[in-house]
Design a protein around this motif. Sequence first.
Motif, PDB file in Angstrom:
ATOM      1  N   SER A  23       0.849  -1.192   0.000  1.00  0.00           N
ATOM      2  CA  SER A  23       0.000   0.000   0.000  1.00  0.00           C
ATOM      3  C   SER A  23       0.882   1.237   0.000  1.00  0.00           C
ATOM      4  N   GLY A  24       0.416   2.289  -0.674  1.00  0.00           N
ATOM      5  CA  GLY A  24       1.187   3.523  -0.676  1.00  0.00           C
ATOM      6  C   GLY A  24       0.552   4.586  -1.555  1.00  0.00           C
ATOM      7  N   ARG A  25       1.204   5.730  -1.605  1.00  0.00           N
ATOM      8  CA  ARG A  25       0.718   6.870  -2.376  1.00  0.00           C
ATOM      9  C   ARG A  25       1.348   6.876  -3.762  1.00  0.00           C
ATOM     10  N   ILE A  26       0.535   7.145  -4.776  1.00  0.00           N
ATOM     11  CA  ILE A  26       1.051   7.243  -6.142  1.00  0.00           C
ATOM     12  C   ILE A  26       1.828   8.548  -6.277  1.00  0.00           C
ATOM     13  N   LYS A  27       3.117   8.445  -6.619  1.00  0.00           N
ATOM     14  CA  LYS A  27       3.958   9.623  -6.783  1.00  0.00           C
ATOM     15  C   LYS A  27       4.262   9.914  -8.256  1.00  0.00           C
ATOM     16  N   PHE A  28       4.038   8.940  -9.122  1.00  0.00           N
ATOM     17  CA  PHE A  28       4.306   9.109 -10.556  1.00  0.00           C
ATOM     18  C   PHE A  28       3.355   8.201 -11.314  1.00  0.00           C
ATOM     19  N   PHE A  29       2.892   8.676 -12.460  1.00  0.00           N
ATOM     20  CA  PHE A  29       1.876   7.927 -13.216  1.00  0.00           C
ATOM     21  C   PHE A  29       2.158   8.122 -14.710  1.00  0.00           C
ATOM     22  N   ARG A  30       2.537   7.027 -15.376  1.00  0.00           N
ATOM     23  CA  ARG A  30       2.698   7.088 -16.832  1.00  0.00           C
ATOM     24  C   ARG A  30       1.648   6.173 -17.448  1.00  0.00           C
ATOM     25  N   LEU A  31       0.583   6.814 -17.936  1.00  0.00           N
ATOM     26  CA  LEU A  31      -0.560   6.089 -18.469  1.00  0.00           C
ATOM     27  C   LEU A  31      -0.356   5.802 -19.951  1.00  0.00           C
ATOM     28  N   MET A  32      -0.512   4.519 -20.309  1.00  0.00           N
ATOM     29  CA  MET A  32      -0.397   4.118 -21.723  1.00  0.00           C
ATOM     30  C   MET A  32      -1.707   3.479 -22.146  1.00  0.00           C
ATOM     31  N   GLY A  33      -1.710   2.924 -23.316  1.00  0.00           N
ATOM     32  CA  GLY A  33      -2.954   2.368 -23.834  1.00  0.00           C
ATOM     33  C   GLY A  33      -3.499   1.226 -23.008  1.00  0.00           C
ATOM     34  N   ASP A  79      -3.220   9.757  -5.086  1.00  0.00           N
ATOM     35  CA  ASP A  79      -4.125   8.752  -4.517  1.00  0.00           C
ATOM     36  C   ASP A  79      -3.329   7.686  -3.769  1.00  0.00           C
ATOM     37  N   ILE A  80      -3.974   7.112  -2.749  1.00  0.00           N
ATOM     38  CA  ILE A  80      -3.368   6.015  -2.003  1.00  0.00           C
ATOM     39  C   ILE A  80      -4.039   4.720  -2.445  1.00  0.00           C
ATOM     40  N   VAL A  81      -3.226   3.780  -2.899  1.00  0.00           N
ATOM     41  CA  VAL A  81      -3.757   2.533  -3.452  1.00  0.00           C
ATOM     42  C   VAL A  81      -3.102   1.341  -2.775  1.00  0.00           C
ATOM     43  N   GLU A  82      -3.745   0.207  -2.976  1.00  0.00           N
ATOM     44  CA  GLU A  82      -3.190  -1.064  -2.516  1.00  0.00           C
ATOM     45  C   GLU A  82      -3.097  -1.988  -3.722  1.00  0.00           C
ATOM     46  N   VAL A  83      -1.930  -2.551  -3.922  1.00  0.00           N
ATOM     47  CA  VAL A  83      -1.715  -3.397  -5.102  1.00  0.00           C
ATOM     48  C   VAL A  83      -1.179  -4.757  -4.676  1.00  0.00           C
ATOM     49  N   THR A  84      -1.654  -5.778  -5.378  1.00  0.00           N
ATOM     50  CA  THR A  84      -1.188  -7.145  -5.143  1.00  0.00           C
ATOM     51  C   THR A  84      -0.610  -7.672  -6.440  1.00  0.00           C
ATOM     52  N   GLY A  85       0.539  -8.355  -6.347  1.00  0.00           N
ATOM     53  CA  GLY A  85       1.146  -8.886  -7.557  1.00  0.00           C
ATOM     54  C   GLY A  85       2.424  -9.642  -7.264  1.00  0.00           C
ATOM     55  N   TYR A  86       3.198  -9.891  -8.336  1.00  0.00           N
ATOM     56  CA  TYR A  86       4.432 -10.672  -8.199  1.00  0.00           C
ATOM     57  C   TYR A  86       5.633  -9.845  -8.652  1.00  0.00           C
ATOM     58  N   PRO A  87       6.805 -10.212  -8.197  1.00  0.00           N
ATOM     59  CA  PRO A  87       8.004  -9.443  -8.524  1.00  0.00           C
ATOM     60  C   PRO A  87       8.539  -9.793  -9.914  1.00  0.00           C
ATOM     61  N   PHE A  88       9.041  -8.757 -10.593  1.00  0.00           N
ATOM     62  CA  PHE A  88       9.723  -8.968 -11.876  1.00  0.00           C
ATOM     63  C   PHE A  88      10.672  -7.805 -12.107  1.00  0.00           C
ATOM     64  N   VAL A  89      11.585  -8.009 -13.046  1.00  0.00           N
ATOM     65  CA  VAL A  89      12.554  -6.973 -13.393  1.00  0.00           C
ATOM     66  C   VAL A  89      12.245  -6.474 -14.792  1.00  0.00           C
ATOM     67  N   THR A  90      12.120  -5.171 -14.956  1.00  0.00           N
ATOM     68  CA  THR A  90      11.802  -4.597 -16.263  1.00  0.00           C
ATOM     69  C   THR A  90      12.998  -4.688 -17.210  1.00  0.00           C
ATOM     70  N   ASN A 115      -4.084  -7.149  -8.940  1.00  0.00           N
ATOM     71  CA  ASN A 115      -5.251  -6.599  -8.246  1.00  0.00           C
ATOM     72  C   ASN A 115      -4.885  -5.215  -7.707  1.00  0.00           C
ATOM     73  N   LEU A 116      -5.810  -4.263  -7.889  1.00  0.00           N
ATOM     74  CA  LEU A 116      -5.573  -2.899  -7.415  1.00  0.00           C
ATOM     75  C   LEU A 116      -6.824  -2.400  -6.703  1.00  0.00           C
ATOM     76  N   VAL A 117      -6.631  -1.832  -5.508  1.00  0.00           N
ATOM     77  CA  VAL A 117      -7.734  -1.297  -4.707  1.00  0.00           C
ATOM     78  C   VAL A 117      -7.446   0.177  -4.404  1.00  0.00           C
ATOM     79  N   ILE A 118      -8.436   1.023  -4.610  1.00  0.00           N
ATOM     80  CA  ILE A 118      -8.297   2.435  -4.243  1.00  0.00           C
ATOM     81  C   ILE A 118      -8.639   2.577  -2.765  1.00  0.00           C
ATOM     82  N   LEU A 119      -7.658   3.018  -1.982  1.00  0.00           N
ATOM     83  CA  LEU A 119      -7.887   3.181  -0.544  1.00  0.00           C
ATOM     84  C   LEU A 119      -8.326   4.603  -0.195  1.00  0.00           C
ATOM     85  N   THR A 120      -7.670   5.590  -0.799  1.00  0.00           N
ATOM     86  CA  THR A 120      -7.981   6.989  -0.480  1.00  0.00           C
ATOM     87  C   THR A 120      -7.828   7.843  -1.727  1.00  0.00           C
ATOM     88  N   LYS A 121      -8.880   8.565  -2.068  1.00  0.00           N
ATOM     89  CA  LYS A 121      -8.827   9.498  -3.193  1.00  0.00           C
ATOM     90  C   LYS A 121      -8.313  10.846  -2.707  1.00  0.00           C
TER      91      LYS A 121
END
Length: 504
Positions: A61-71, A111-122, A133-139
């Motif tokens: 869980s944490g606050r979104i500090k950067f957002f690069r939205l793609m298709g 926004d503060i979100v909670e995300v569930t997933g697995y580790p990988f290297v880009t 899975n992504l949950v919005i905790l606080t707008k």
Amino acid sequence: MFENKYIQQRIEKANTLRELGVNPYSNKSERNTTIAKYINVNTDIFQLENRRDENRSYTISGRIKFFRLMGKASFLKVEDESGILQIYVARDNLPEGFYNNIFKKNVEVGDIVEVTGYPFVTNKGELSLHVNNLVILTKSISPLPEKYHGIQDKELRYRQRYLDLIMNSQVRKTFQIRSRVISLTRRFFENKGFLEVETPMMHPIAGGANAKPFVTHHNSLGVDRYLRIAPELYLKRLIVGGFEAVFEINRNFRNEGMDATHNPEFTSIEFYWAYKTYKDLIEITKEYFDFLFEHLDLPTILPYGDLKIDFDNFTEIPLIESLTTVGGVPADITEDREKIIAYLKENNIEVDENLNLGQLQGELFDEFVEEKLINPTFITEYPVEISPLARRSDEKPHLTDRFELFIAGKEIANAFSELNDPLDQLKRFEGQMAAKDKGDDEAHEMDEDFVNALSYGMAPTAGQGIGIDRLVMMLTNQHSIRDVLLFPAMKPLKAEIDLYEDQE
């Protein structure tokens, strides 16, 4: 309050989320790790052949500090107290319609979100989290400042510390160090056998130090009370009562000016030690600094602006001697009241010609010595006239068994062998009252109850106060006390002044 068009747009998004059945202010979190722990336990991912492990699952869980939205996919940076992590959100890994209808349209930086997933290297070699899975905790309805690397407006930083903490991770580290310093200070003195105590914050007499007090009124008793300048006289009452080693970590209040090293309320530790002298306090102070540096894992040579402070190099020098050896004041001047006044005037320094010799020696020290004391320096043997609570030296009765510790040109600690002669203390108080009658509004008030306490006998005792705020400034290379206080005193904004006048 929320008329800004950008805030209105975010409020609309919060309402849209509600219409879609998503609570924008959830009270449920499934977080099972922090970002720092996630990074630490997944360092082996870099050695795996495909540099990912879909069998591992983490919820962060944490606050979104950067957002690069793609298709069909997006990269985000999410930050919690422990660190920042890149996460990868793909349309096809989320429930149908969630990415396009909820995520892309209503989730944004802040926004503060909670995300569930697995580790990988880009492909660029950064450990990330692949979200399933992504949950919005606080707008967040107020947008964060545009500058990703923090806000530079100090006025804004101090007034809205919460925003400063959001944007500047280094600020959070400073206050984490502050918290550790207070915790370690408590541990050090408890390990030495000291008892932590609490004494009143509201005093019937403004005492314990020479300073202007804040005044309040006790409605039930119908009397004025003074926010404490220092806890000293109450702590020494406890020594009279039979405790032999006590300390208190708490706030003091002084109704004086504000500058880089002064705030109207500040934190200190004061401790009192029966059957010890100020010489013993010099040694325990050195031990205290060794303890701090060991447990804070800091090098003993620290930068402070353009200076280097060597915390392995403690020195000791009497005040009168320092006037010449450090301050460059001619030796034949330092013990002559009229010559001191003339010398100060020659150096274009305003001087009150009613000051006594000890006070004038203090003026010389302030003007010519203090700022030159970079490495930790114990200045000893203060004149009696500027030490109303300190014990006279047996060898030099016009001086006291006292020291102040200076680092980087700033006073960090004040200590002395305590005055335990009730008749001498009464005479000192009477001298302070005479000074008050002459216009010294910082002179110490008469405290008859304290003199009465001394009349029952106080063991030979040494006491010391250490300014926690200034100490943290030294350890974190901060040059304004406001940078080590979460909520420093600020001049009121015009709107606040208008509101106050309306209430009047």
